[in-house]
Design a protein around this motif. Structure first.
Motif, PDB file in Angstrom:
ATOM      1  N   VAL A 159       0.945  -1.152  -0.031  1.00  0.00           N
ATOM      2  CA  VAL A 159      -0.033  -0.009  -0.180  1.00  0.00           C
ATOM      3  C   VAL A 159       0.833   1.412  -0.066  1.00  0.00           C
ATOM      4  O   VAL A 159       0.677   2.057  -0.683  1.00  0.00           O
ATOM      5  CB  VAL A 159      -0.676  -0.079   1.203  1.00  0.00           C
ATOM      6  N   ARG A 160       1.786   1.306   0.694  1.00  0.00           N
ATOM      7  CA  ARG A 160       2.868   2.393   0.870  1.00  0.00           C
ATOM      8  C   ARG A 160       3.408   2.491  -0.563  1.00  0.00           C
ATOM      9  O   ARG A 160       3.565   3.746  -0.948  1.00  0.00           O
ATOM     10  CB  ARG A 160       3.959   2.264   1.928  1.00  0.00           C
ATOM     11  N   ARG A 161       4.039   1.440  -0.965  1.00  0.00           N
ATOM     12  CA  ARG A 161       4.630   1.541  -2.424  1.00  0.00           C
ATOM     13  C   ARG A 161       3.669   2.071  -3.659  1.00  0.00           C
ATOM     14  O   ARG A 161       4.107   2.997  -4.447  1.00  0.00           O
ATOM     15  CB  ARG A 161       5.153   0.265  -2.852  1.00  0.00           C
ATOM     16  N   HIS A 162       2.418   1.773  -3.349  1.00  0.00           N
ATOM     17  CA  HIS A 162       1.259   2.176  -4.215  1.00  0.00           C
ATOM     18  C   HIS A 162       1.109   3.694  -4.067  1.00  0.00           C
ATOM     19  O   HIS A 162       1.229   4.486  -5.112  1.00  0.00           O
ATOM     20  CB  HIS A 162       0.137   1.320  -3.954  1.00  0.00           C
ATOM     21  N   LEU A 163       1.093   4.053  -2.842  1.00  0.00           N
ATOM     22  CA  LEU A 163       0.889   5.442  -2.997  1.00  0.00           C
ATOM     23  C   LEU A 163       2.314   6.202  -3.415  1.00  0.00           C
ATOM     24  O   LEU A 163       2.032   7.447  -3.709  1.00  0.00           O
ATOM     25  CB  LEU A 163       0.834   5.723  -1.285  1.00  0.00           C
ATOM     26  N   ALA A 164       3.363   5.930  -2.859  1.00  0.00           N
ATOM     27  CA  ALA A 164       4.628   6.275  -3.442  1.00  0.00           C
ATOM     28  C   ALA A 164       4.742   6.503  -4.861  1.00  0.00           C
ATOM     29  O   ALA A 164       4.795   7.475  -5.509  1.00  0.00           O
ATOM     30  CB  ALA A 164       5.959   5.758  -3.020  1.00  0.00           C
ATOM     31  N   VAL A 223      -3.008   3.304   4.443  1.00  0.00           N
ATOM     32  CA  VAL A 223      -3.393   2.104   5.058  1.00  0.00           C
ATOM     33  C   VAL A 223      -4.767   2.451   5.871  1.00  0.00           C
ATOM     34  O   VAL A 223      -5.739   1.734   5.947  1.00  0.00           O
ATOM     35  CB  VAL A 223      -2.137   1.674   5.845  1.00  0.00           C
ATOM     36  N   ALA A 224      -4.751   3.627   6.626  1.00  0.00           N
ATOM     37  CA  ALA A 224      -5.725   3.894   7.488  1.00  0.00           C
ATOM     38  C   ALA A 224      -7.263   3.985   6.624  1.00  0.00           C
ATOM     39  O   ALA A 224      -8.112   3.584   7.438  1.00  0.00           O
ATOM     40  CB  ALA A 224      -5.545   5.089   8.191  1.00  0.00           C
ATOM     41  N   ALA A 225      -7.015   4.866   5.880  1.00  0.00           N
ATOM     42  CA  ALA A 225      -8.282   4.846   5.015  1.00  0.00           C
ATOM     43  C   ALA A 225      -8.750   3.698   4.171  1.00  0.00           C
ATOM     44  O   ALA A 225      -9.924   3.630   4.125  1.00  0.00           O
ATOM     45  CB  ALA A 225      -8.094   6.231   4.239  1.00  0.00           C
ATOM     46  N   LEU A 226      -7.900   2.762   4.181  1.00  0.00           N
ATOM     47  CA  LEU A 226      -8.475   1.299   3.354  1.00  0.00           C
ATOM     48  C   LEU A 226      -8.855   0.562   4.607  1.00  0.00           C
ATOM     49  O   LEU A 226      -9.649  -0.563   4.120  1.00  0.00           O
ATOM     50  CB  LEU A 226      -7.282   0.794   2.737  1.00  0.00           C
ATOM     51  N   GLN A 227      -8.944   0.665   5.968  1.00  0.00           N
ATOM     52  CA  GLN A 227      -9.382   0.071   6.863  1.00  0.00           C
ATOM     53  C   GLN A 227     -10.599   0.375   7.591  1.00  0.00           C
ATOM     54  O   GLN A 227     -11.173  -0.060   8.528  1.00  0.00           O
ATOM     55  CB  GLN A 227      -8.382   0.018   8.046  1.00  0.00           C
ATOM     56  N   VAL A 228     -11.241   1.258   6.883  1.00  0.00           N
ATOM     57  CA  VAL A 228     -12.680   1.772   7.445  1.00  0.00           C
ATOM     58  C   VAL A 228     -13.707   0.799   6.615  1.00  0.00           C
ATOM     59  O   VAL A 228     -13.578   0.050   5.716  1.00  0.00           O
ATOM     60  CB  VAL A 228     -12.987   3.111   6.707  1.00  0.00           C
ATOM     61  N   PRO A 229     -14.710   0.795   7.552  1.00  0.00           N
ATOM     62  CA  PRO A 229     -15.803  -0.340   7.482  1.00  0.00           C
ATOM     63  C   PRO A 229     -16.283  -0.362   5.772  1.00  0.00           C
ATOM     64  O   PRO A 229     -16.639  -1.277   5.287  1.00  0.00           O
ATOM     65  CB  PRO A 229     -16.983  -0.085   8.443  1.00  0.00           C
ATOM     66  N   ALA A 230     -16.413   0.770   5.332  1.00  0.00           N
ATOM     67  CA  ALA A 230     -16.969   0.834   3.882  1.00  0.00           C
ATOM     68  C   ALA A 230     -15.994   0.425   2.829  1.00  0.00           C
ATOM     69  O   ALA A 230     -16.335   0.581   1.837  1.00  0.00           O
ATOM     70  CB  ALA A 230     -17.410   2.382   3.693  1.00  0.00           C
ATOM     71  N   VAL A 231     -14.771  -0.017   3.093  1.00  0.00           N
ATOM     72  CA  VAL A 231     -13.940  -0.475   2.293  1.00  0.00           C
ATOM     73  C   VAL A 231     -13.411  -1.825   2.557  1.00  0.00           C
ATOM     74  O   VAL A 231     -13.074  -2.220   3.839  1.00  0.00           O
ATOM     75  CB  VAL A 231     -12.544   0.368   2.200  1.00  0.00           C
ATOM     76  N   THR A 232     -13.335  -2.893   1.480  1.00  0.00           N
ATOM     77  CA  THR A 232     -12.965  -4.202   1.563  1.00  0.00           C
ATOM     78  C   THR A 232     -11.796  -4.272   0.908  1.00  0.00           C
ATOM     79  O   THR A 232     -11.645  -3.762  -0.486  1.00  0.00           O
ATOM     80  CB  THR A 232     -14.020  -5.238   1.090  1.00  0.00           C
ATOM     81  N   VAL A 233     -10.517  -4.987   1.434  1.00  0.00           N
ATOM     82  CA  VAL A 233      -9.397  -5.174   0.655  1.00  0.00           C
ATOM     83  C   VAL A 233      -9.091  -6.292   0.493  1.00  0.00           C
ATOM     84  O   VAL A 233      -9.473  -7.138   1.361  1.00  0.00           O
ATOM     85  CB  VAL A 233      -8.294  -4.277   1.542  1.00  0.00           C
ATOM     86  N   TRP A 234      -8.614  -6.740  -0.708  1.00  0.00           N
ATOM     87  CA  TRP A 234      -8.194  -8.137  -0.774  1.00  0.00           C
ATOM     88  C   TRP A 234      -6.715  -8.401  -1.122  1.00  0.00           C
ATOM     89  O   TRP A 234      -6.141  -7.376  -1.952  1.00  0.00           O
ATOM     90  CB  TRP A 234      -9.005  -8.862  -2.397  1.00  0.00           C
TER      91      TRP A 234
END
Length: 157
Positions: free
Chosen positions: A23-28, A44-55
């Motif tokens: 995720v950090r590499r993606h942002l960079a 990372v924090a924004a991807l960990q909210v209930p409205a988001v699912t990460v695979w």
């Protein structure tokens, strides 16, 4: 060559150091290719909210890619944070993750998926993948404004 059918794709809580690093590499990478005001990638924090699912996609113990879906409404979702490490580029991982996310979105009752990606040459492979999976260019959606550095796409499920 590795095949997409040798992947294990699973919901990820972003607590594993490998997924956090990707995720950090993606942002960079987004900041390397786009002006800061045109970077809409989530941390990372924004991807960990209930409205988001990460695979995350794995080949054995090797992280092969990530992708996320942010629920926008009862019927709409936004594809977020698609990233494949360089070692897995061109092996079908991105397509496998994309198809997995679209199937999950349909199973959850979503009827449309949207995305924002870059418009310059560094994003051509991504735009080509999305178009090959039925996404078409569209006007900005949600909170997005017109931006020459962004390409907006959508697809019905």
């Amino acid at each position: 060559m590795p095949r997409p059918d040798d992947l294990e794709i699973r919901v990820d809580d972003l607590t594993d150091q490998a997924t956090i690093a990707l995720v950090r590499r993606h942002l960079a990478g987004m900041h390397e290719l786009s002006p800061a005001e045109s970077v809409h990638a989530l941390d990372v924090a924004a991807l960990q909210v209930p409205a988001v699912t990460v695979w995350s996609a794995w080949r054995g113990d090797d992280l092969a890619g990530i992708g996320a879906l942010a629920r926008l409404s009862e019927t709409d979702g936004e594809l977020k944070s698609m990233r494949v490490p360089d070692a897995h580029l061109g092996t079908g991982v991105g397509r496998a993750i994309l198809r997995h996310i679209l199937a999950a979105a349909a199973a959850e009752g979503l009827t449309r998926v949207w995305l924002e990606t870059g418009s310059d040459a560094g994003f051509l492979a991504a735009r080509t993948l999305y178009a090959s999976e039925g996404f078409t260019e569209c006007d900005p959606f949600g909170h997005y404004l017109p931006d020459p550095a962004s390409t907006f796409m959508t697809r019905s499920l």
